[in-house]
Design a protein around this motif. Structure first.
Motif, PDB file in Angstrom:
ATOM      1  N   GLY A 151     -12.643  13.683  11.299  1.00  0.00           N
ATOM      2  CA  GLY A 151     -11.418  14.461  11.298  1.00  0.00           C
ATOM      3  C   GLY A 151     -11.632  15.932  11.543  1.00  0.00           C
ATOM      4  O   GLY A 151     -10.938  16.759  10.960  1.00  0.00           O
ATOM      5  N   GLY A 152     -12.582  16.272  12.392  1.00  0.00           N
ATOM      6  CA  GLY A 152     -12.803  17.686  12.694  1.00  0.00           C
ATOM      7  C   GLY A 152     -13.585  18.434  11.639  1.00  0.00           C
ATOM      8  O   GLY A 152     -13.641  19.671  11.674  1.00  0.00           O
ATOM      9  N   GLU A 153     -14.198  17.728  10.684  1.00  0.00           N
ATOM     10  CA  GLU A 153     -14.972  18.403   9.640  1.00  0.00           C
ATOM     11  C   GLU A 153     -16.347  18.817  10.116  1.00  0.00           C
ATOM     12  O   GLU A 153     -17.052  19.536   9.427  1.00  0.00           O
ATOM     13  CB  GLU A 153     -15.110  17.479   8.424  1.00  0.00           C
ATOM     14  CG  GLU A 153     -13.792  17.226   7.689  1.00  0.00           C
ATOM     15  CD  GLU A 153     -13.986  16.327   6.485  1.00  0.00           C
ATOM     16  OE1 GLU A 153     -15.050  15.676   6.395  1.00  0.00           O
ATOM     17  OE2 GLU A 153     -13.090  16.275   5.641  1.00  0.00           O
ATOM     18  N   GLY A 154     -16.747  18.372  11.301  1.00  0.00           N
ATOM     19  CA  GLY A 154     -18.068  18.709  11.806  1.00  0.00           C
ATOM     20  C   GLY A 154     -19.058  17.593  11.545  1.00  0.00           C
ATOM     21  O   GLY A 154     -18.700  16.510  11.083  1.00  0.00           O
ATOM     22  N   THR A 155     -20.318  17.863  11.833  1.00  0.00           N
ATOM     23  CA  THR A 155     -21.372  16.862  11.640  1.00  0.00           C
ATOM     24  C   THR A 155     -22.337  17.312  10.552  1.00  0.00           C
ATOM     25  O   THR A 155     -22.343  18.473  10.143  1.00  0.00           O
ATOM     26  CB  THR A 155     -22.156  16.666  12.938  1.00  0.00           C
ATOM     27  OG1 THR A 155     -22.820  17.902  13.259  1.00  0.00           O
ATOM     28  CG2 THR A 155     -21.226  16.292  14.087  1.00  0.00           C
ATOM     29  N   ALA A 156     -23.152  16.368  10.103  1.00  0.00           N
ATOM     30  CA  ALA A 156     -24.154  16.684   9.083  1.00  0.00           C
ATOM     31  C   ALA A 156     -25.125  17.746   9.600  1.00  0.00           C
ATOM     32  O   ALA A 156     -25.516  18.671   8.879  1.00  0.00           O
ATOM     33  CB  ALA A 156     -24.900  15.412   8.683  1.00  0.00           C
ATOM     34  N   VAL A 216     -16.777  23.936   2.100  1.00  0.00           N
ATOM     35  CA  VAL A 216     -17.540  22.885   2.781  1.00  0.00           C
ATOM     36  C   VAL A 216     -16.908  21.530   2.463  1.00  0.00           C
ATOM     37  O   VAL A 216     -16.597  21.259   1.297  1.00  0.00           O
ATOM     38  CB  VAL A 216     -19.011  22.896   2.317  1.00  0.00           C
ATOM     39  CG1 VAL A 216     -19.814  21.827   3.052  1.00  0.00           C
ATOM     40  CG2 VAL A 216     -19.622  24.277   2.522  1.00  0.00           C
ATOM     41  N   PRO A 217     -16.697  20.665   3.468  1.00  0.00           N
ATOM     42  CA  PRO A 217     -16.196  19.307   3.181  1.00  0.00           C
ATOM     43  C   PRO A 217     -17.097  18.615   2.174  1.00  0.00           C
ATOM     44  O   PRO A 217     -18.321  18.709   2.264  1.00  0.00           O
ATOM     45  CB  PRO A 217     -16.259  18.621   4.549  1.00  0.00           C
ATOM     46  CG  PRO A 217     -16.184  19.735   5.542  1.00  0.00           C
ATOM     47  CD  PRO A 217     -16.887  20.897   4.902  1.00  0.00           C
ATOM     48  N   TYR A 247     -20.294  16.767   2.984  1.00  0.00           N
ATOM     49  CA  TYR A 247     -21.439  17.502   3.534  1.00  0.00           C
ATOM     50  C   TYR A 247     -21.983  18.571   2.586  1.00  0.00           C
ATOM     51  O   TYR A 247     -22.798  19.398   2.982  1.00  0.00           O
ATOM     52  CB  TYR A 247     -21.038  18.163   4.854  1.00  0.00           C
ATOM     53  CG  TYR A 247     -20.658  17.189   5.919  1.00  0.00           C
ATOM     54  CD1 TYR A 247     -21.461  16.087   6.205  1.00  0.00           C
ATOM     55  CD2 TYR A 247     -19.484  17.349   6.656  1.00  0.00           C
ATOM     56  CE1 TYR A 247     -21.101  15.170   7.182  1.00  0.00           C
ATOM     57  CE2 TYR A 247     -19.124  16.446   7.635  1.00  0.00           C
ATOM     58  CZ  TYR A 247     -19.932  15.353   7.895  1.00  0.00           C
ATOM     59  OH  TYR A 247     -19.578  14.452   8.860  1.00  0.00           O
ATOM     60  N   ARG A 248     -21.512  18.600   1.344  1.00  0.00           N
ATOM     61  CA  ARG A 248     -21.939  19.669   0.430  1.00  0.00           C
ATOM     62  C   ARG A 248     -23.413  19.583   0.052  1.00  0.00           C
ATOM     63  O   ARG A 248     -24.083  20.601  -0.083  1.00  0.00           O
ATOM     64  CB  ARG A 248     -21.055  19.641  -0.830  1.00  0.00           C
ATOM     65  CG  ARG A 248     -19.645  20.141  -0.565  1.00  0.00           C
ATOM     66  CD  ARG A 248     -18.803  20.204  -1.828  1.00  0.00           C
ATOM     67  NE  ARG A 248     -17.467  20.717  -1.534  1.00  0.00           N
ATOM     68  CZ  ARG A 248     -16.514  20.895  -2.432  1.00  0.00           C
ATOM     69  NH1 ARG A 248     -16.756  20.593  -3.696  1.00  0.00           N
ATOM     70  NH2 ARG A 248     -15.322  21.357  -2.068  1.00  0.00           N
ATOM     71  N   THR A 249     -23.919  18.365  -0.127  1.00  0.00           N
ATOM     72  CA  THR A 249     -25.333  18.257  -0.518  1.00  0.00           C
ATOM     73  C   THR A 249     -26.244  18.727   0.610  1.00  0.00           C
ATOM     74  O   THR A 249     -27.228  19.430   0.368  1.00  0.00           O
ATOM     75  CB  THR A 249     -25.686  16.810  -0.899  1.00  0.00           C
ATOM     76  OG1 THR A 249     -25.255  15.930   0.149  1.00  0.00           O
ATOM     77  CG2 THR A 249     -25.020  16.412  -2.192  1.00  0.00           C
ATOM     78  N   ILE A 250     -25.913  18.361   1.830  1.00  0.00           N
ATOM     79  CA  ILE A 250     -26.785  18.752   2.950  1.00  0.00           C
ATOM     80  C   ILE A 250     -26.652  20.250   3.227  1.00  0.00           C
ATOM     81  O   ILE A 250     -27.610  20.917   3.618  1.00  0.00           O
ATOM     82  CB  ILE A 250     -26.465  17.918   4.206  1.00  0.00           C
ATOM     83  CG1 ILE A 250     -27.602  18.067   5.214  1.00  0.00           C
ATOM     84  CG2 ILE A 250     -25.146  18.317   4.839  1.00  0.00           C
ATOM     85  CD1 ILE A 250     -27.551  17.042   6.322  1.00  0.00           C
ATOM     86  N   TYR A 251     -25.462  20.805   2.985  1.00  0.00           N
ATOM     87  CA  TYR A 251     -25.270  22.247   3.158  1.00  0.00           C
ATOM     88  C   TYR A 251     -26.081  23.018   2.111  1.00  0.00           C
ATOM     89  O   TYR A 251     -26.829  23.943   2.457  1.00  0.00           O
ATOM     90  CB  TYR A 251     -23.781  22.579   3.011  1.00  0.00           C
ATOM     91  CG  TYR A 251     -23.462  24.049   3.051  1.00  0.00           C
ATOM     92  CD1 TYR A 251     -23.313  24.726   4.249  1.00  0.00           C
ATOM     93  CD2 TYR A 251     -23.283  24.764   1.870  1.00  0.00           C
ATOM     94  CE1 TYR A 251     -23.008  26.077   4.283  1.00  0.00           C
ATOM     95  CE2 TYR A 251     -22.984  26.110   1.896  1.00  0.00           C
ATOM     96  CZ  TYR A 251     -22.838  26.761   3.105  1.00  0.00           C
ATOM     97  OH  TYR A 251     -22.536  28.108   3.112  1.00  0.00           O
ATOM     98  N   PHE A 252     -25.954  22.601   0.850  1.00  0.00           N
ATOM     99  CA  PHE A 252     -26.695  23.283  -0.206  1.00  0.00           C
ATOM    100  C   PHE A 252     -28.196  23.094  -0.026  1.00  0.00           C
ATOM    101  O   PHE A 252     -28.977  24.026  -0.207  1.00  0.00           O
ATOM    102  CB  PHE A 252     -26.259  22.763  -1.578  1.00  0.00           C
ATOM    103  CG  PHE A 252     -27.026  23.377  -2.708  1.00  0.00           C
ATOM    104  CD1 PHE A 252     -26.744  24.666  -3.138  1.00  0.00           C
ATOM    105  CD2 PHE A 252     -28.051  22.687  -3.335  1.00  0.00           C
ATOM    106  CE1 PHE A 252     -27.463  25.254  -4.177  1.00  0.00           C
ATOM    107  CE2 PHE A 252     -28.773  23.258  -4.367  1.00  0.00           C
ATOM    108  CZ  PHE A 252     -28.472  24.544  -4.785  1.00  0.00           C
TER     109      PHE A 252
END
Length: 249
Positions: A9-14, A137-138, A141-146
């Motif tokens: 839904g447009g949130e981006g990729t990992a 952040v969606p 994807y928060r764990t991969i962002y952090f």
């Protein structure tokens, strides 16, 4: 055009959010922490700590005050058990940060092992940065962002310790000391800026006011007493009043 399966839904990729997390290393808080680790490398070298041990300490402990406590204990010849308790007590302060941040990182399919791994990297800088940006952040994807930010920050500081350790003898001790002192100043201002409730700011002020007093009375326990007494006083005075409290009063 084939749509990427990971683009929800447009949130981006990992991969996109991993890159954004890693990019946060280029920021003022991360820069200040890196400068502090320049000072730590010099401190470790002057204290007779070997390069491999200093680098391992940075990766395994990943909290500058605890690393300083460990080196001070080694220098003073403190027993292994007492050193263990000293380092543990200095790291317990991070537990509230872990318990407050982990629920924000958890998604519907987040594995417990992932959260346990990431909890190792929760220190003041990563906690402050996460609290500022994690809600944007969606959740998936928060764990991969952090992880992108925190792991990259840790690796950068390990590399800094390794690179600076041999060069620290050429850096004036006054410069290393000034860089080392940046960390507590940054921690204090960051905690104040991210405090969401009045009681937290009250606890900071009370602890700072009681610190010099306890240093005169019990210098070996001044930080512990200032933090404990200041926190209890701030909670008793500044905690939000519940409906039950209002009815009693």
């Amino acid at each position: 055009m084939v749509q990427n399966r990971n683009d929800h839904g447009g949130e981006g990729t990992a991969l996109l959010w991993l890159g954004r997390g890693m990019r946060k290393v280029v920021s003022l808080p991360a820069f200040i922490l890196m400068n502090a680790f320049i000072g730590f490398a010099g401190f470790a070298r002057e204290s007779g700590i070997e390069l491999a041990h200093a680098a391992f300490m940075t990766a395994a402990i990943w909290a500058l005050p605890a690393q300083v406590v460990l080196i001070a204990a080694v220098e003073s010849g403190t027993t292994l058990l007492a050193t263990f308790f000293a380092v543990s007590l200095s790291s317990v302060r991070l537990m509230p940060m872990v318990t407050s941040l982990i629920p924000q990182l958890r998604g519907e399919r987040t594995r417990t092992s992932t959260l346990l791994f990431l909890s190792h990297f929760i220190a003041v800088t990563s906690w402050v940065m996460a609290n500022q940006f994690i809600e944007r952040v969606p959740r998936r994807y928060r764990t991969i962002y952090f992880g992108g930010f925190a792991v990259t920050l840790t690796v950068c500081n390990i590399l800094i310790v390794v690179a600076v350790y041999g060069l620290s003898a050429r850096i004036p001790s006054s410069v290393l000391g000034a860089l080392f002192f940046l960390t507590p100043v940054y921690f204090l201002t960051s905690l104040w800026a991210t405090a969401r409730e009045r009681v937290i700011k009250l606890a900071l002020l009370t602890g700072m006011a009681l610190g010099p007093l306890f240093h005169l009375v019990a210098p070996e326990f001044d930080l512990l007493l200032a933090g404990t007494v200041g926190g209890v006083v701030a909670f008793a005075v500044g905690r939000p009043r519940t409906d039950t409290d209002k009815e009693v009063s």
